[in-house]
Design a protein around this motif. Structure first.
Motif, short mmCIF file in Angstrom:
data_model
loop_
_atom_site.label_atom_id
_atom_site.label_comp_id
_atom_site.label_asym_id
_atom_site.label_seq_id
_atom_site.Cartn_x
_atom_site.Cartn_y
_atom_site.Cartn_z
N GLY C 95 0.81 -1.20 0.00
CA GLY C 95 0.00 0.00 0.00
C GLY C 95 0.85 1.26 0.00
N LEU C 96 0.17 2.37 0.19
CA LEU C 96 0.84 3.66 0.12
C LEU C 96 0.55 4.47 1.38
N LEU C 97 1.62 5.03 1.93
CA LEU C 97 1.46 5.93 3.07
C LEU C 97 1.92 7.33 2.64
N VAL C 98 1.03 8.29 2.75
CA VAL C 98 1.36 9.67 2.40
C VAL C 98 1.38 10.49 3.68
N VAL C 99 2.48 11.21 3.89
CA VAL C 99 2.57 12.03 5.11
C VAL C 99 3.00 13.45 4.74
N ASN C 100 2.32 14.39 5.32
CA ASN C 100 2.74 15.79 5.21
C ASN C 100 3.88 15.98 6.19
N SER C 101 5.10 16.02 5.66
CA SER C 101 6.25 16.14 6.56
C SER C 101 7.47 16.63 5.80
N SER C 102 8.31 17.36 6.53
CA SER C 102 9.58 17.79 5.93
C SER C 102 10.69 16.81 6.31
N LEU C 103 10.31 15.83 7.14
CA LEU C 103 11.33 14.90 7.65
C LEU C 103 11.51 13.70 6.71
N THR C 104 12.37 12.79 7.10
CA THR C 104 12.61 11.57 6.31
C THR C 104 11.86 10.41 6.98
N PRO C 105 11.69 9.30 6.23
CA PRO C 105 11.04 8.13 6.83
C PRO C 105 11.78 7.68 8.09
N GLN C 106 13.11 7.77 8.07
CA GLN C 106 13.90 7.37 9.24
C GLN C 106 13.56 8.26 10.44
N ASP C 107 13.56 9.60 10.16
CA ASP C 107 13.22 10.54 11.25
C ASP C 107 11.85 10.21 11.85
N LEU C 118 6.40 11.44 0.89
CA LEU C 118 6.47 12.56 1.83
C LEU C 118 6.53 13.87 1.06
N ALA C 119 5.79 14.84 1.53
CA ALA C 119 5.89 16.19 0.97
C ALA C 119 5.57 17.18 2.05
N ASP C 120 6.24 18.32 1.98
CA ASP C 120 5.95 19.35 2.96
C ASP C 120 4.76 20.19 2.45
N ALA C 121 3.58 19.64 2.65
CA ALA C 121 2.36 20.30 2.16
C ALA C 121 2.18 21.65 2.83
N PHE C 122 2.61 21.71 4.07
CA PHE C 122 2.49 22.94 4.83
C PHE C 122 3.23 24.09 4.14
N HIS C 123 4.48 23.83 3.78
CA HIS C 123 5.26 24.91 3.12
C HIS C 123 4.78 25.19 1.71
N ALA C 124 4.28 24.15 1.04
CA ALA C 124 3.72 24.37 -0.31
C ALA C 124 2.53 25.34 -0.22
N SER C 125 1.67 25.11 0.75
CA SER C 125 0.50 25.98 0.90
C SER C 125 0.92 27.38 1.35
N GLU C 126 1.91 27.40 2.23
CA GLU C 126 2.39 28.70 2.69
C GLU C 126 2.96 29.51 1.52
N ALA C 127 3.72 28.84 0.69
CA ALA C 127 4.31 29.50 -0.48
C ALA C 127 3.22 29.98 -1.45
N ALA C 128 2.09 29.25 -1.45
CA ALA C 128 0.98 29.63 -2.34
C ALA C 128 0.04 30.62 -1.65
N GLU C 129 0.43 31.07 -0.46
CA GLU C 129 -0.34 32.04 0.32
C GLU C 129 -1.74 31.53 0.68
N LEU C 130 -1.83 30.23 0.95
CA LEU C 130 -3.11 29.65 1.35
C LEU C 130 -3.26 29.73 2.87
N ILE C 131 -3.50 30.94 3.35
CA ILE C 131 -3.58 31.15 4.80
C ILE C 131 -4.89 31.86 5.11
#
Lengths: 398, 303, 201
Positions: C95-107, C118-131
């Motif tokens: 299966g697939l695990l998707v996590v909003n994270s800036s860290l690594t799987p090890q971390d 893994l993707a830093d969705a938080f920073h992507a949204s911040e960069a897109a001014e989704l606040i």
């Protein structure tokens, strides 16, 4: 043109009410009904729906005010759940006794105490004897379609209709719903020519006290007393069986969808065992029936769509050839058994149908019911002694 | 223009002979004059379970020539809101919607629905006929019953609490028109309903409606009892229009003449006060005095 | 045999799990799946409380609304939920695990017989001014890594669903956030083949 939208049952209910061109809406918020009221309020404030929206201070007042509006000829709508519906109870009787074509969306939720906001059908089952027609839905499309049908049924019979759908399970679950065009709905549902108090000559003009004895009016005509009016309501609710059935057929002609009228069947043609249920639980039962067939038990499902009036002969007909009947329901009449099970058992007894009959209470207060649990309980009921039981009660034996 | 003489009242009667109310019913008299003021026009009356339901007749015969909608005890305000909305939504114009409820249906079980209707700004007239108890069910205590009154639910000790200040509660909703009235002063009652009819939004009129069987006085004393209540200051006649306060009718006269009658004069003619003690009379007198002085002060200030 | 894919979304109230799930099911419908459903399992309206959404995507109309117990995918909108909820306990093998994270799987202490995106969705949204009201909205950016790691639903169809939900500036920002997160996705595959095991059931 109709359009497919991915929406919740609450959104579907609001869309349906708007498509029916309701004229007065009164509602009081309660989880999980709330989004219905929010959607409709927004439609009215945006000007998309030309209606009066009454932000009442209680459910009792919600029903009281739409009863008032209906009495002067408006097409009306409200929605509630759980304790809110219970708070309306007096007015539910009043709406039916006044023979008003009120439509209510009941977003089924368990009743406190103790509190739960999650789904079962104890709320609407507790309103069984109020004189309302009760229709139960299995998915969001059926919710939308049934509300549209409900106005046809209510206005034809002058009996209020409660459209019931499972809280959260349907009310908050997004799924594809074909939203018909206004034009299609207008063709199916003509404007309501309010047979209200202001138009005299109808028995809806039940003006003040009514005693039990028939009495002559000022012209000497014998008018019905309280008991005659009750009898008439009872007869008319029974007669609405045919109206519900035909309304679904006529609906199909315009919209191309039928929901089975009073009851729907799944793999019943060669079935030896029947699972009977209402609402989304009945849909879950279809998956259980598939599994039971894999186990060698030829099983089908009967979904009860109309619970009041009770479609006794349709059910007897559907179940005449089976060896076992197992009911699953999300309610209980404390001190006996589930309401659907006892009603169905009486219908089968009256018709002389002898089957191995079991009834299970399941999924109260949002307890998840998976097909596997239905399979387990049904297998036991089919192979062993018939019984009344409960599914998935933890920490005690059932 | 204030109506000066009874002969100026419309002659047409809307309540026909044969009503099922008790003889000498204060509600009946209130309703009679209110209907004279509401007509000509299109009127819909909504009524909770109450004496009014009985007055309105036993189906299929009614002695009242009015469209009357029955509703449940707690629902009067909400029923009116719905009727008004229904009329608007269906384009039916020119109706005056009037809710007519007793003190039980107003002070007690119906207070929530009333508050809701007032707060929503429902365009209707609410008339509370205050006969100071649950008379339809046989004289039980309500929160409008006066202190010292024997009722069937305060049979030995009498009512220990003073009457609820319903006017203050209604006034807190900041509605355009509030008035008190009494069938003992029918011209004043008539004028107030006429005034209310011309105003839009929620309007509240409270009529003090003496009840011979419930209060225990002879039928012939109906008018007298209503008058005594005003003369003692236990019931004060006034109007509050857009926040402007003014005494009216007999209460306006008393403002200059002063009150001559005491609570003792009022209670002695009613068997409901048969067990009232001297101390209770004093307390009821203080209640009347405080109320009278409060309204007198408001009258002088004009707000 | 019908194909059925089950997804569980884990987030916190107000973070956008419900919206994300709805958008993804819509996109799946555009993709041609007849049966799609997204059932939230939250309770009262509480910001910050853990919520989950159960999504089913099928070639046939959905006949079950019971909870998903063995998902094909788990999507985690807030990596600190990993400490509270065992999101991989019942994840299907492959299966697939998707996590909003800036860290690594090890971390994050993640490993198992599944693919991790893994993707830093938080920073992507911040960069897109989704606040909005001080909150960074990640309901669309979280779909970026999902599209990047799974072929179940295409990026184009997700974009179509997003474009249909929002208008004006909000639409542009949401589409930008989705794109940024898609591009920033780091995929750690267990199997070289499709990220999702399309188990026929």
């Amino acid at each position: 043109m109709s359009e497919v939208k991915i929406i919740t049952a609450n959104e579907a209910a609001a869309e349906a009410a708007a498509l029916c061109r309701v004229q007065v809406i009164a509602a009081y918020p309660i989880t999980p009904q709330t989004p219905v009221t929010e959607e409709l309020a927004a439609m009215v404030e945006r000007g998309d729906l030309k209606a009066e929206y009454l932000t009442v201070e209680s459910e009792h007042s919600a029903m009281a005010s739409i009863v008032g509006a209906s009495q002067v000829g408006a097409r009306v709508f409200t929605a509630s759940s759980a304790n809110g519906l219970l708070y309306m109870h007096e007015m539910l009787h009043w709406a039916a006794g006044s023979r008003l074509p009120v439509v209510l969306a009941c977003v089924n939720r368990g009743v406190g105490a103790p509190w739960t906001i999650l789904n079962d059908q104890q709320d609407s089952i507790s309103q069984r004897d109020t004189g309302w027609i009760q229709l139960y839905c299995r998915n969001n499309q059926e919710v939308l379609d049934t509300i549209i049908q409900a106005y046809r049924i209510a206005e034809q019979t002058l009996i209020p209709v409660m459209v019931c759908y499972d809280g959260f399970v349907l009310s908050h679950t997004n799924m594809p719903v074909e939203v018909p065009s206004q034009d299609e709905v207008d063709r199916f549902l003509p404007p309501w020519q309010g047979q209200g108090l202001l138009e005299s000559g109808r028995f809806v003009n039940l003006n003040p006290l009514i005693l039990s004895e028939p009495r002559p009016d000022a012209q000497g005509n014998l008018m019905p007393g309280y008991m005659e009016l009750r009898h008439r309501l009872h007869e008319d609710v029974l007669a609405s069986l045919a109206v519900i059935h035909h309304t679904d057929e006529e609906f199909q002609e315009i919209f191309g969808r039928s929901w089975g009228g009073l009851v729907w069947r799944y793999r019943m043609d060669d079935a030896e065992h029947a699972l009977v249920s209402m609402g989304s639980l009945a849909l879950e039962a279809t998956r259980a029936a598939d599994s039971l067939r894999v186990q060698g038990l030829r099983t089908g499902v009967i979904g009860v769509r109309a619970y009041r009036p009770f479609p006794a002969s349709a059910l007897v007909q559907a179940l005449a050839a089976v060896k076992t009947v197992t009911v699953f329901e999300k309610d209980v009449s404390y001190g006996y058994a589930g309401a659907l099970a006892t009603d169905l058992k009486a219908a089968l007894f009256d018709a002389g149908v002898s089957v191995k009959f079991s009834g299970f209470v399941a999924g109260l207060g949002g307890r998840d019911v998976a097909a596997g649990q239905i399979v387990q309980a049904a297998t036991d009921a089919i192979l062993n002694e018939p019984r009344y039981g409960w599914v998935d009660v933890r920490g005690s034996s059932t | 223009m204030a109506t000066k003489a009874a002969k100026e009242l419309p002659r047409e009667e809307h309540i026909l002979p044969g009503s099922r109310s008790c003889a000498a019913c204060g509600l009946m008299l209130t309703y009679r004059h209110a209907l004279k003021a509401l007509y000509p026009g299109k009127v819909i009356v909504t009524v909770p379970a109450s004496c009014m339901t009985v007055l309105h007749g036993v189906y299929p015969i009614t002695p009242v020539k009015v469209v009357c909608i029955n509703n449940t005890f707690a629902a009067t305000g909400a029923s009116a809101s719905g009727i008004v909305a229904g009329l608007k939504a269906t384009g039916k114009k020119g109706y005056t919607v009037v809710a007519f409820a007793g003190d039980g249906g107003t002070y007690d079980i119906g207070i929530q629905a009333l508050s809701g209707a007032l707060e929503r700004g429902t365009d209707f007239i609410y008339i509370c006929y205050d006969n100071e108890g649950y008379m339809n069910t046989g004289t039980q205590r309500s929160s409008a019953s006066p202190a010292g009154a024997i009722t069937t639910t305060t049979p030995i000790l009498s009512k220990l609490q003073q009457k609820k200040d319903m006017i203050a509660i209604v006034e807190a909703h900041r509605i355009p028109y509030i008035a008190t009235a009494s069938p003992s002063f029918p011209l004043d009652l008539y004028d107030k309903v006429r005034t209310a009819k011309e105003i839009r939004g929620p309007r509240y009129i409270e009529a003090h409606a003496p009840c011979p069987p419930g209060w225990g006085f002879p039928n012939k004393d109906l008018i007298k009892m209503g008058k005594l209540a005003v003369e003692t200051g236990l019931h004060v006649l006034f109007e509050i229009r857009e926040g402007k306060f003014g005494l009216t009718s007999w209460s306006l006269k008393l403002a200059s003449k002063g009150r001559k009658k005491t609570v003792a004069d009022y209670v002695k003619g009613q068997t409901r006060f048969r067990k009232i003690t001297a101390e209770q009379i004093d307390r009821l007198q203080s209640f009347a005095d405080e109320q009278w002085n409060y309204f007198l002060e408001r009258h002088e200030k004009g707000c | 045999m019908s194909e059925l894919y089950e997804i569980v979304w884990h987030g916190r109230g107000g973070q956008g799990a419900v919206t994300a799930a709805k958008l993804y099911t819509e996109a799946a419908y555009y993709q041609g799946f007849k049966g799609v459903s997204a059932k939230p399992t939250y309770f009262s309206e509480r910001r910050g409380a853990p919520v989950s959404v159960h999504t089913r995507i099928s070639s046939e109309p959905i006949r079950t609304y019971s909870n998903v117990t063995t998902p094909d995918m788990a999507v985690v909108l807030d990596d600190n939920l990993l400490e509270m909820v065992n999101v991989t306990a019942n994840l299907r093998e492959g299966g697939l695990l998707v996590v909003n994270s800036s860290l690594t799987p090890q971390d994050l202490g993640l490993s198992g017989p599944f693919t991790i995106a893994l993707a830093d969705a938080f920073h992507a949204s911040e960069a897109a001014e989704l606040i909005v009201e001080g909150n960074v909205l990640i309901s669309t950016s979280i779909l970026g890594p999902l599209a990047a790691a799974s072929h179940l639903v295409s990026l184009e169809n997700i974009q179509r669903a997003v474009a249909g939900k929002f208008a004006g500036k909000a639409k542009d920002r949401n589409l930008k956030a989705l794109k940024l997160a898609f591009e920033a996705t780091r995929v750690f595959r267990r199997k070289p083949a499709d990220a999702v095991s399309a188990s026929a059931r």
